[in-house]
Design a protein around this motif. Structure first.
Motif, PDB file in Angstrom:
ATOM      1  N   HIS A 129    -105.365  65.115  33.654  1.00 44.84           N
ATOM      2  CA  HIS A 129    -105.438  65.543  35.052  1.00 44.84           C
ATOM      3  C   HIS A 129    -104.572  64.702  35.989  1.00 44.84           C
ATOM      4  O   HIS A 129    -104.376  65.076  37.138  1.00 44.84           O
ATOM      5  N   ASP A 147    -113.384  68.813  35.660  1.00 46.55           N
ATOM      6  CA  ASP A 147    -114.200  68.696  34.440  1.00 46.55           C
ATOM      7  C   ASP A 147    -115.700  68.579  34.708  1.00 46.55           C
ATOM      8  O   ASP A 147    -116.470  68.295  33.786  1.00 46.55           O
ATOM      9  N   HIS A 154    -110.367  63.762  38.785  1.00 50.55           N
ATOM     10  CA  HIS A 154    -110.928  62.564  38.154  1.00 50.55           C
ATOM     11  C   HIS A 154    -109.842  61.868  37.346  1.00 50.55           C
ATOM     12  O   HIS A 154    -108.714  62.329  37.287  1.00 50.55           O
ATOM     13  N   HIS A 207    -109.186  61.273  34.094  1.00 50.89           N
ATOM     14  CA  HIS A 207    -108.719  61.562  32.736  1.00 50.89           C
ATOM     15  C   HIS A 207    -107.237  61.942  32.686  1.00 50.89           C
ATOM     16  O   HIS A 207    -106.730  62.626  33.568  1.00 50.89           O
ATOM     17  N   HIS A 263    -119.570  63.780  35.030  1.00 50.00           N
ATOM     18  CA  HIS A 263    -118.619  63.794  33.906  1.00 50.00           C
ATOM     19  C   HIS A 263    -117.969  62.412  33.774  1.00 50.00           C
ATOM     20  O   HIS A 263    -117.841  61.869  32.682  1.00 50.00           O
TER      21      HIS A 263
HETATM   22 ZN   LIG Z   1    -112.152  64.982  32.052  1.00 49.16          ZN
END
Ligand SMILES: [Zn+2]
Lengths: 311, 271
Positions: A106, A202, A101, A103, A183
């Motif tokens: 990551h 996540d 994802h 964020h 998420h």
């Molecule tokens: Zn995350």
């Protein structure tokens, strides 16, 4: 402005910082949690200039023909360190970089892997999410993490996944699943069919309080669906490098369910978002690290969502 | 921006690149943008008093979700025909578009109060400037640290907000209104309120700005709250305010967005 003294301090600090970066880039600790499945364990901290955002579980899976990187790290240097570490484990080439994802913890290592023959894979909404968040994320990296990012660091997927995608690494197949908003609105999970290892990113928090940056209802629905996935073990985005499946879901699911129940009743009884942020879910504080850093924001996000759930 | 501020920006940027460490930079609660440009741009030549007698602003010092920061502005006195707040303008100094919203009130508003949710892109002051019926300006301000680690000041689920776009609803305390006194009411608007601030070169999917620009609430045709809004308003705009009904009637909301869409909704109010 007093011209002399600050400048002296500046040079010394800049030197220290360079040394810190140079020593950091060399290695990264990893554990083999299943044959050919390697994970680096993150830390339960807020991203800052000391950990430089390197807080998530990241790693890679080695096939006979290809290596797939799963999440590239929280800083460009961590991406390089992960790449070095892969080279120390295997001579099999890296063919894929999968981002679970958008964020920062990551994706910020992506650029280290950009090369001919390397394909970047993510949820079909990942590219858009990167574009929307990049201006803010770049400023945050500069002011809070201690490094600068250019547009090039945000490497979007060249293979966007809409539903599922099977990746053949040679002798083992990874099944990638793009999830509806949970998420975030761009969560992707990976199942290594050979070892029965489910890499959830996540979608699964353990120890670190879950962070709702998508949809509370959507996340609970996905947890329900995930329970039926046949796997022997799971790798969370934050928490231990490996955990028992599906038992590992319990803590997160309980927390999210409690939020849902309490927010619904707050909305029904006419409470404001400010009141909800103060009052709800405080009994779950002992269960989680970083509770004070994310719990209120979870309420805010979920409250704004649940105000519309009957429409 | 004049030459001096531009030059200092370059210096700050260079220092930032060299140093890139927040602990080593001066991190004051900076009001440069307000003092050097915004004040003059938005309130040219006018005196603004910073006093505690007119309005108060409540915002979290640490904004956990920069995309959704609850903000409340309360007035220190009731609205009367002789003395009332005509307008409250909200400015977020260090946002890409500092002008965030402007709310017009009337004596019939009962109380000139507003609560909403806003996006914060940086560590910044948020300020509310009230214009009273005597034409004077009064300011209250609060410092907000937009934080939140991984989140960003964009909506979390654009698709859901789009699917409901234009839907509105009023929420009152209980099902009966109290006559001839200020009644709190909440207006919920579903709209993705897209800022258009993305970095286009990353993705081929470009999302042009699409946000609510005008909100007009009336009771029995008389204005209760009129707002001009910009991209700082969070996705699914939400406003809490007061109105004073003197009889049963219709509370109506009409909104416009920057792409020319109009939506309206109404609710019958019974005492
Ligand atoms: Zn995350």
């Amino acid at each position: 402005m007093k011209p002399n003294q600050p400048r002296l301090r500046l040079t010394a600090s800049a030197l220290l910082l360079c040394l810190a970066i140079a020593s950091h880039a060399e290695t990264i600790s990893i554990q083999e949690v299943a044959p050919g499945v390697y994970v680096h364990q993150g830390v339960h901290q807020l991203p800052d200039e000391h950990n430089r955002g390197e807080i998530a579980n990241i790693g890679f899976i080695v096939g006979e023909r290809c290596v797939a990187v799963i999440d590239s790290g929280g800083s460009p240097e961590q991406g390089l360190a992960l790449k070095h570490q892969i080279g120390a484990v295997t001579h099999t080439p890296i063919c894929y970089v999968i981002n679970t994802h958008v964020h920062p913890d990551h994706i910020y290592g992506n650029l280290a892997f950009k090369a001919a023959g390397v394909s970047f894979i993510g949820h079909h909404k990942l590219g858009q999410a990167m574009a929307l968040r990049a201006p803010f994320y770049r400023e945050k990296a500069r002011s809070e993490l201690g490094f600068t990012l250019s547009a090039e660091h945000f490497v979007p997927p060249d293979q966007p996944v809409k539903d599922t995608l099977d990746l053949d690494l040679g002798g083992r197949t990874l099944r990638l699943t793009a999830h509806p908003t949970a998420h975030t609105d761009n969560d992707l999970s990976i199942l290594d069919t050979q070892t029965g290892t489910l890499w959830l990113g996540d979608l699964l928090f353990m120890g670190h309080i879950p962070v709702v940056d998508g949809s509370l209802n959507g996340w609970l629905q996905e947890i329900g669906k995930l329970r039926s996935v046949q796997a022997d073990r799971v790798i969370p985005g934050h928490g231990p490098v490996v955990a028992a499946w599906p038992l590992a879901l319990t803590g997160e699911e309980n927390y999210l369910k409690q939020l849902q129940t309490e927010i619904r009743s707050a909305i029904q009884s006419g409470k404001t978002i400010e009141q909800a942020m103060e009052e709800i879910g405080q009994s779950t504080r002992p269960d989680w690290r970083l509770f004070d850093d994310f719990h209120k924001r979870n309420i805010a996000t979920a409250f704004a969502e649940l105000e519309w759930e009957d429409d | 921006m004049n030459h001096i501020t531009k030059a200092s920006w370059v210096l700050i940027s260079i220092a930032g690149l060299l140093l890139a460490s927040p602990a080593l930079r001066a991190e004051g609660e900076d009001e440069t943008a307000w003092n050097s440009t915004l004040k003059e741009k938005l309130f040219a030549g006018r005196t603004i008093e910073e006093d505690q007698q007119t309005i108060e602003i409540t915002a979290p010092y640490r904004a956990e979700d920069p995309g959704l920061v609850p903000l409340q502005i309360t007035s220190r006195f009731p609205q009367t025909a002789e003395h009332y707040i005509k307008n409250i303008t909200v400015v977020i100094d260090n946002n890409p578009v500092p002008f965030s919203a402007s709310f017009d009130f009337t004596p019939e508003s009962g109380k000139a109060e507003i609560a909403t949710r806003m996006r914060f892109n940086a560590y910044t002051y948020v300020r509310a400037i009230a214009e009273t019926s005597d034409g004077r300006l009064h300011m209250a301000k609060a410092f907000v640290k937009a934080s939140g680690g991984c989140s960003a000041p964009v909506g979390t689920d654009l698709e859901a907000a789009r699917a409901r776009m234009g839907k509105m609803k009023f929420k009152l305390d209980g099902d009966k209104a109290s006559l001839n006194q200020p009644n709190p009411v909440q207006l919920l608007i579903s709209h993705p309120n897209i800022t258009g601030m993305q970095m286009d070169q990353i993705s081929r999917i470009v999302l042009p700005a699409h946000y609510v620009t005008e909100v007009k609430v009336t009771f029995e045709g008389k204005p209760v709250l009129t707002a001009k809004t910009d991209i700082a308003i969070s996705a699914d705009p939400n406003f809490r305010f007061y109105f004073v009904p003197s009889k049963a009637g219709e509370l109506k909301s009409e909104i416009k967005d920057n792409l020319g869409n109009n939506y309206s909704a109404s609710q019958t109010i019974t005492p």
